[in-house]
Design a protein around this motif. Structure first.
Motif, mmCIF file in Angstrom:
data_model
loop_
_atom_site.group_PDB
_atom_site.id
_atom_site.type_symbol
_atom_site.label_atom_id
_atom_site.label_comp_id
_atom_site.label_asym_id
_atom_site.label_seq_id
_atom_site.Cartn_x
_atom_site.Cartn_y
_atom_site.Cartn_z
ATOM 1 N N TYR A 3 -6.210 5.553 1.647
ATOM 2 C CA TYR A 3 -6.898 4.366 1.154
ATOM 3 C C TYR A 3 -6.120 3.832 -0.044
ATOM 4 O O TYR A 3 -5.601 4.596 -0.837
ATOM 5 C CB TYR A 3 -8.326 4.716 0.721
ATOM 6 N N ARG A 5 -6.022 0.551 -3.209
ATOM 7 C CA ARG A 5 -6.741 -0.513 -3.908
ATOM 8 C C ARG A 5 -5.795 -1.714 -3.960
ATOM 9 O O ARG A 5 -4.728 -1.657 -4.542
ATOM 10 C CB ARG A 5 -7.112 -0.087 -5.326
ATOM 11 N N VAL A 10 -10.857 -1.592 -2.401
ATOM 12 C CA VAL A 10 -10.323 -0.414 -1.724
ATOM 13 C C VAL A 10 -10.290 -0.699 -0.229
ATOM 14 O O VAL A 10 -11.294 -1.107 0.359
ATOM 15 C CB VAL A 10 -11.174 0.837 -2.025
ATOM 16 N N CYS A 41 -4.761 3.774 -7.218
ATOM 17 C CA CYS A 41 -4.700 3.740 -5.743
ATOM 18 C C CYS A 41 -3.911 2.564 -5.184
ATOM 19 O O CYS A 41 -4.042 2.222 -4.020
ATOM 20 C CB CYS A 41 -6.085 3.793 -5.112
#
Length: 85
Positions: A3, A5, A10, A41
């Motif tokens: 995953y 961002r 996300v 992320c």
């Protein structure tokens, strides 16, 4: 599949080709989000090159925003950038 961002959201990306076999790791730098510290992320583009006592390097995955250039093809994570200063 990891995953990521992207633009504050996300998402789970379905990658193809070489990226599907070896996807980039999500950036592990810490950011503030709604008053909490969380991992960025973002899609990583570099690894931290700070030398560690073990003889290796930090190797934290970093996105474009968090990869601080310390020389040609050499990057530092936010924590090690502060230590190196």
């Amino acid at each position: 599949m990891p995953y990521y961002r992207i633009a504050g959201t996300v998402v789970h990306l379905k990658l193809a080709g070489k990226a599907a076999k070896n996807p980039p790791a999500p950036c592990r730098a810490q950011i503030d989000l709604d008053g909490r510290r969380v991992r960025c992320c973002g899609i990583s583009v570099a690894l931290c090159d700070f030398p560690m006592p073990s003889g290796g390097t930090c190797d934290m995955p970093l996105c474009v925003e968090h990869a601080h250039e310390a020389g040609p093809d050499r990057h530092l994570c936010p924590t090690h950038r502060n230590e190196a200063a």
